[in-house]
Design a protein around this motif. Structure first.
Motif, short mmCIF file in Angstrom:
data_model
loop_
_atom_site.label_atom_id
_atom_site.label_comp_id
_atom_site.label_asym_id
_atom_site.label_seq_id
_atom_site.Cartn_x
_atom_site.Cartn_y
_atom_site.Cartn_z
N ALA A 160 7.34 7.92 7.45
CA ALA A 160 6.41 6.92 8.21
C ALA A 160 5.37 6.63 7.55
CB ALA A 160 6.39 7.76 9.51
N GLN A 161 4.79 7.79 6.69
CA GLN A 161 3.38 7.26 6.07
C GLN A 161 4.06 6.27 4.87
OE1 GLN A 161 2.63 11.49 4.88
NE2 GLN A 161 1.23 11.69 6.51
N GLU A 162 5.03 6.60 4.13
CA GLU A 162 5.27 5.59 3.36
C GLU A 162 5.37 4.30 3.64
OE1 GLU A 162 8.98 7.01 1.32
OE2 GLU A 162 7.97 8.88 0.51
N THR A 163 6.02 3.92 4.88
CA THR A 163 6.19 2.63 5.42
C THR A 163 5.13 2.31 6.42
OG1 THR A 163 7.49 3.55 7.28
CG2 THR A 163 8.57 2.99 5.33
N ASP A 164 3.81 2.88 6.42
CA ASP A 164 2.71 2.57 7.21
C ASP A 164 2.32 0.96 6.87
OD1 ASP A 164 0.00 1.95 7.79
OD2 ASP A 164 -0.42 4.17 8.05
N PRO A 165 2.41 0.24 8.00
CA PRO A 165 2.31 -1.19 7.63
C PRO A 165 1.05 -1.89 7.24
CG PRO A 165 2.39 -0.79 9.98
CD PRO A 165 2.50 0.38 9.33
N ILE A 166 0.10 -1.03 7.38
CA ILE A 166 -1.35 -1.27 6.93
C ILE A 166 -1.35 -1.03 5.28
CG2 ILE A 166 -3.84 -0.47 6.68
CD1 ILE A 166 -3.89 0.24 9.52
N ASP A 167 -0.84 0.10 5.13
CA ASP A 167 -0.76 0.33 3.37
C ASP A 167 0.22 -0.63 2.63
OD1 ASP A 167 -2.49 2.45 3.74
OD2 ASP A 167 -0.67 3.94 3.47
N ALA A 168 1.32 -1.05 3.22
CA ALA A 168 2.12 -1.84 2.54
C ALA A 168 1.52 -3.33 2.62
CB ALA A 168 3.48 -2.02 3.42
N ALA A 169 0.91 -3.87 3.63
CA ALA A 169 0.24 -5.03 3.65
C ALA A 169 -0.98 -5.07 2.63
CB ALA A 169 -0.38 -5.39 4.98
N ARG A 210 0.78 -10.98 -3.39
CA ARG A 210 2.03 -11.14 -3.24
C ARG A 210 2.14 -11.22 -1.74
NH1 ARG A 210 4.09 -6.76 -5.44
NH2 ARG A 210 3.65 -5.48 -3.46
N LYS A 211 2.72 -12.17 -1.22
CA LYS A 211 3.18 -12.62 0.28
C LYS A 211 1.77 -12.26 0.92
CE LYS A 211 7.86 -10.81 0.08
NZ LYS A 211 8.95 -10.07 0.51
N VAL A 212 0.73 -12.95 0.46
CA VAL A 212 -0.79 -12.71 1.15
C VAL A 212 -0.86 -13.14 2.42
CG1 VAL A 212 -3.21 -13.13 0.72
CG2 VAL A 212 -1.73 -12.72 -1.26
N ALA A 213 -0.20 -14.26 3.08
CA ALA A 213 -0.46 -14.66 4.02
C ALA A 213 0.60 -14.12 5.33
CB ALA A 213 0.12 -16.40 4.12
N GLN A 214 1.61 -13.48 4.84
CA GLN A 214 2.47 -12.55 5.51
C GLN A 214 1.51 -11.27 5.86
OE1 GLN A 214 6.55 -12.60 4.52
NE2 GLN A 214 6.61 -10.36 5.72
N ALA A 215 1.21 -10.79 4.67
CA ALA A 215 0.60 -9.54 4.66
C ALA A 215 -0.79 -9.56 5.59
CB ALA A 215 0.09 -9.19 3.41
N THR A 216 -1.62 -10.57 5.63
CA THR A 216 -2.86 -10.91 6.30
C THR A 216 -2.20 -11.16 7.75
OG1 THR A 216 -3.73 -12.10 4.44
CG2 THR A 216 -4.77 -12.18 6.58
N MET A 217 -1.30 -11.77 8.11
CA MET A 217 -0.91 -11.80 9.47
C MET A 217 -0.29 -10.32 10.10
SD MET A 217 1.51 -15.11 9.63
CE MET A 217 1.86 -14.90 11.32
N THR A 218 -0.05 -9.51 9.08
CA THR A 218 0.62 -8.02 9.66
C THR A 218 -0.95 -7.19 10.00
OG1 THR A 218 2.38 -8.14 8.20
CG2 THR A 218 1.67 -6.02 8.91
N LEU A 219 -1.86 -7.49 9.07
CA LEU A 219 -3.13 -6.81 9.56
C LEU A 219 -3.92 -7.17 10.63
CD1 LEU A 219 -4.62 -6.42 5.75
CD2 LEU A 219 -3.35 -4.81 7.02
N ALA A 220 -3.69 -8.50 10.86
CA ALA A 220 -4.33 -9.09 12.07
C ALA A 220 -3.67 -8.67 13.26
CB ALA A 220 -4.35 -10.61 12.07
N GLY A 221 -2.37 -8.30 13.16
CA GLY A 221 -1.74 -8.08 14.52
C GLY A 221 -1.76 -6.55 14.81
N ILE A 222 -2.64 -5.91 13.86
CA ILE A 222 -2.75 -4.41 14.34
C ILE A 222 -3.89 -4.30 15.25
CG2 ILE A 222 -3.24 -1.94 13.15
CD1 ILE A 222 -2.03 -3.01 10.79
N GLU A 223 -3.80 -3.60 16.27
CA GLU A 223 -4.73 -3.49 17.44
C GLU A 223 -6.02 -2.72 16.80
OE1 GLU A 223 -3.30 -2.19 21.07
OE2 GLU A 223 -1.98 -3.73 21.19
N ASP A 224 -5.96 -1.76 16.23
CA ASP A 224 -7.05 -0.82 15.56
C ASP A 224 -7.73 -1.55 14.40
OD1 ASP A 224 -8.73 1.13 14.81
OD2 ASP A 224 -7.10 2.75 14.98
#
Length: 453
Positions: free
Chosen positions: A17-26, A34-48
């Protein structure tokens, strides 16, 4: 025992779970570009949001990332924590973080002084990565203190690719007029056949970009262009640079390569044609003479019959722009209408030939899908000297030709049968067209100087 057996499994799940933390991956993707737009959207979708900002700040301070990676992180941080985040980074304890912030903010008038300090320190740090960017920033900020450092950089050998990039940007950042010693070194580097071809190219381009290029550059560029054993990219750079010497010596060198039947580099020949068309002498009489020469070159079978389809495209566009209403134009464009070069996948030669014939004759061809688009051809330029910037532009980039017209011609050019019929129509109308052309006043002949030049 059962509980003991579960502990390793639970630990493995937690680790995964720690290795696949979406924040760290993004964040890893952002730093890598790499895939900056997609990574930014991932970060924007995190409530915290606070946790996202905290992780971005930590990553931007982490020296496991290089300067460019940190600049990507700071740019992302500005989206989540406001524009002050990169500004605060200008005073980070980490040198690479400060430099990353400088990359983003050097053009900010309020941060110019601070960015100048950082860029100068960065440039002087021989162990730093991406010093080429520091050189570029110092040049943009026109820092007095950077000039001796830049001169020292270009005085050294550049063997690695990063060193050559640093050399190129350091040379560009050194003010004009460049010191005489530097100019002499650049001339020697560009002429040195034993030097790395990229270094020679950098030297040649630097000399070409100078406001007052040395006269020696004309002879050097001519020699490089004429030597088929030289590096092909260097020859192309020499050909393009010669357009800045609008005089007979440069013209002769370019024309010789353009017309040479032994020359195998067709792209180089196209560059020669381009430079001949772009020569712009300050003397108006000489400028008109050069355009008259160009008209004749375009009708030369060694030019209009060049195997490279892009040269044919250039010939067709230039004949239209220069309003060359001569029998040879009809013959050449007729051949171009049925050109079958498989490399010309968009049939550009046919397209430009069709538009050139219509521009010069105004012929209303039968069975056009949209005849209303071709009611009136564009008027010739009132003065040939106005044509230079349009000579080799595709038709839809020229005054008088619309995108709708170009689109329709592109559609019909793919139909070889239609193009053959079009050629036959122009052959049938040949004498009528020539008679109309003869009624029009001929273009003013170029004025010849006292020595016939």
């Amino acid at each position: 025992m059962r509980r003991a057996a579960l502990l390793p499994a639970i630990a493995a799940v937690v680790a995964t779970a720690q290795e696949t933390d979406p924040i760290d991956a993004a964040i890893t993707d952002v730093a890598a570009g790499r895939k900056v737009a997609q990574a930014t959207m991932t970060l924007a979708g995190i409530e915290d949001r606070a946790r996202v900002v905290e992780r971005l700040v930590a990553a931007a301070e982490d020296d496991s990332h290089d300067v460019r990676g940190k600049s990507n992180l700071l740019a992302a941080l500005a989206q989540f924590d406001g524009p002050d985040a990169p500004r605060r980074a200008l005073d980070s304890k980490s040198a690479t973080t400060r430099r990353a912030a400088c990359m983003l903010l050097w053009n900010d008038p309020e941060r110019k002084a601070r960015c100048g300090e950082i860029a100068l320190d960065w440039l002087g740090d021989e162990a730093a990565g991406d010093r080429a960017t520091a050189a570029a920033i110092c040049g943009r900020l026109d820092l007095d203190e950077a000039q001796p450092v830049l001169l020292a950089i270009v005085g050294r050998e550049a063997t690695a690719a990063a060193d050559r990039k640093l050399l190129a940007l350091a040379l560009a950042a050194i003010r004009d007029p460049k010191p005489k010693e530097l100019v002499e070194r650049l001339l020697a580097l560009a002429a040195d056949k034993g030097a790395h071809e990229e270094i020679r190219g950098i030297a040649l381009e630097t000399l070409q970009a100078m406001k007052d290029a040395p006269r020696e550059l004309l002879g050097l560029s001519t020699a490089i262009l004429r030597d088929p054993a030289e590096d092909r990219i260097l020859r192309m750079k020499a050909a393009l640079g010669l357009r800045e010497f609008p005089e007979d010596g440069a013209w002769a060198a370019l024309e010789a390569v353009l017309l040479s039947e032994k020359e195998e580099d067709r792209i180089l020949q196209r560059n020669c044609l381009y430079s001949l068309g772009q020569m712009e002498p300050s003397d108006e009489e000489l400028a008109r003479k050069y355009l008259a020469r160009l008209r004749q070159l375009l009708l030369d079978r060694r030019v209009c019959g060049n195997p490279y389809f892009a040269v044919k495209v250039d010939v067709a566009t230039a004949l239209a722009v220069l309003d060359v209403r001569e029998p040879a134009t009809l013959d050449i464009m007729g051949d171009y209408l049925v050109d079958e070069d498989p490399k010309d996948k968009e049939h550009l030669v046919r397209q430009e030939a069709w538009l050139t014939l219509w521009t010069l004759t105004g012929t209303k061809l039968p069975d056009l899908p949209e005849p209303e688009l071709f009611t009136t051809p564009p008027d010739p330029f009132p003065d040939p000297l106005e044509t230079r910037k349009h000579l080799f532009r595709r038709a839809h980039f020229r005054p008088g030709i619309t995108r709708e017209q170009s689109a329709m011609v592109a559609a019909i050019a793919a139909d070889l049968g239609r193009m053959r019929k079009t050629r036959e129509t122009y052959a049938e109308l040949r004498e009528k067209i020539l008679e109309e052309w003869r009624k029009q006043p001929p273009p003013d002949p170029p004025k010849i100087g006292p020595e016939g030049k």
